[in-house]
Design a protein around this motif. Structure first.
Motif, PDB file in Angstrom:
ATOM      1  N   LYS A  33       0.814  -1.224   0.000  1.00  0.00           N
ATOM      2  CA  LYS A  33       0.000   0.000   0.000  1.00  0.00           C
ATOM      3  C   LYS A  33       0.846   1.272   0.000  1.00  0.00           C
ATOM      4  N   GLY A  34       2.108   1.145   0.460  1.00  0.00           N
ATOM      5  CA  GLY A  34       2.995   2.308   0.486  1.00  0.00           C
ATOM      6  C   GLY A  34       4.424   1.824   0.390  1.00  0.00           C
ATOM      7  N   LEU A  35       5.282   2.607  -0.293  1.00  0.00           N
ATOM      8  CA  LEU A  35       6.675   2.174  -0.499  1.00  0.00           C
ATOM      9  C   LEU A  35       7.553   3.377  -0.797  1.00  0.00           C
ATOM     10  N   LYS A  36       8.637   3.530  -0.044  1.00  0.00           N
ATOM     11  CA  LYS A  36       9.621   4.571  -0.398  1.00  0.00           C
ATOM     12  C   LYS A  36      11.003   4.235   0.155  1.00  0.00           C
ATOM     13  N   LEU A  37      12.026   4.658  -0.584  1.00  0.00           N
ATOM     14  CA  LEU A  37      13.421   4.517  -0.148  1.00  0.00           C
ATOM     15  C   LEU A  37      13.841   5.871   0.408  1.00  0.00           C
ATOM     16  N   VAL A  38      14.185   5.892   1.685  1.00  0.00           N
ATOM     17  CA  VAL A  38      14.489   7.179   2.319  1.00  0.00           C
ATOM     18  C   VAL A  38      15.663   7.078   3.289  1.00  0.00           C
ATOM     19  N   GLY A 134      -0.029   9.808   3.447  1.00  0.00           N
ATOM     20  CA  GLY A 134      -1.021   8.786   3.134  1.00  0.00           C
ATOM     21  C   GLY A 134      -0.446   7.707   2.235  1.00  0.00           C
ATOM     22  N   THR A 135      -1.265   6.720   1.917  1.00  0.00           N
ATOM     23  CA  THR A 135      -0.805   5.590   1.120  1.00  0.00           C
ATOM     24  C   THR A 135      -1.750   5.380  -0.062  1.00  0.00           C
ATOM     25  N   ALA A 136      -1.371   4.466  -0.932  1.00  0.00           N
ATOM     26  CA  ALA A 136      -2.157   4.223  -2.150  1.00  0.00           C
ATOM     27  C   ALA A 136      -3.463   3.501  -1.835  1.00  0.00           C
ATOM     28  N   ASN A 137      -4.465   3.810  -2.623  1.00  0.00           N
ATOM     29  CA  ASN A 137      -5.776   3.198  -2.448  1.00  0.00           C
ATOM     30  C   ASN A 137      -6.051   2.275  -3.629  1.00  0.00           C
TER      31      ASN A 137
END
Ligand code: UDP
Ligand code: MG
Length: 148
Positions: A33-38, A134-137
């Motif tokens: 639902k959510g993804l990031k490289l940080v 927020g995250t993807a729907n």
């Protein structure tokens, strides 16, 4: 549907385990639902691990988490908090069963590759901290092939 926060720690990123780890959650049937490289900074890492701030290993833990980029993710599925912890394995890789992520890919507790929320309440807090945007729907079209 239940959600959890999963983070591939800097050692997991450096060791090229990102695809392998995401694949395990995907193949189980859970939904991303959510993804990031940080890269996170010290105050943020301290906030994420605030419940452990009195522990002797806390400063080293914070240094570890800020030592390189991490992959922050939100995964969704039935009972995912508990099942996610089982997929990850015991905190100390010496105790993690083979077949778990830590059991298969880690040796030292301070380089145990991955984080997963330990309760639904922690998951809620961690998702709010890491994904304020927020995250993807979306829902997988495979849903009826995974859930009865
Ligand atoms: N940790 C450590 N030494 C310890 C206990 C924990 O370095 O004696 C680190 C380890 O990376 C662990 C993290 O601190 O994953 C958070 O600890 P926690 O008890 O929450 O374990 P987890 O929920 O990650 O299994
Ligand atoms: Mg924990």
């Amino acid at each position: 549907m239940e959600q959890t926060f999963i983070m591939i720690k800097p050692d997991g990123v450096q060791r090229g385990l990102v695809g392998e780890i995401i694949g395990r959650f995907e193949k189980k049937g859970f939904s991303l639902k959510g993804l990031k490289l940080v890269n996170v900074e010290q105050p943020f890492a301290e906030k994420h691990y605030q419940d452990l701030s009195s522990k002797p290993f806390f400063p080293k833990l914070v240094d570890y988490i800020i030592s390189g980029p991490v992959v922050a993710m939100v995964w969704e599925g039935k009972n995912i908090v508990t099942t996610g912890r089982k997929i990850i394995g015991a905190t100390n890789p010496s105790d993690s069963a083979p077949g778990t992520i830590r059991g298969d890919f880690a040796i030292d507790i301070g380089r145990n590759v991955i984080h997963g929320s330990d309760s639904v309440e922690s998951a809620r807090k961690e998702i709010a901290l890491w994904f304020p945007e927020g995250t993807a729907n979306w829902q997988s079209s495979l849903h009826p092939w995974i859930y009865e």
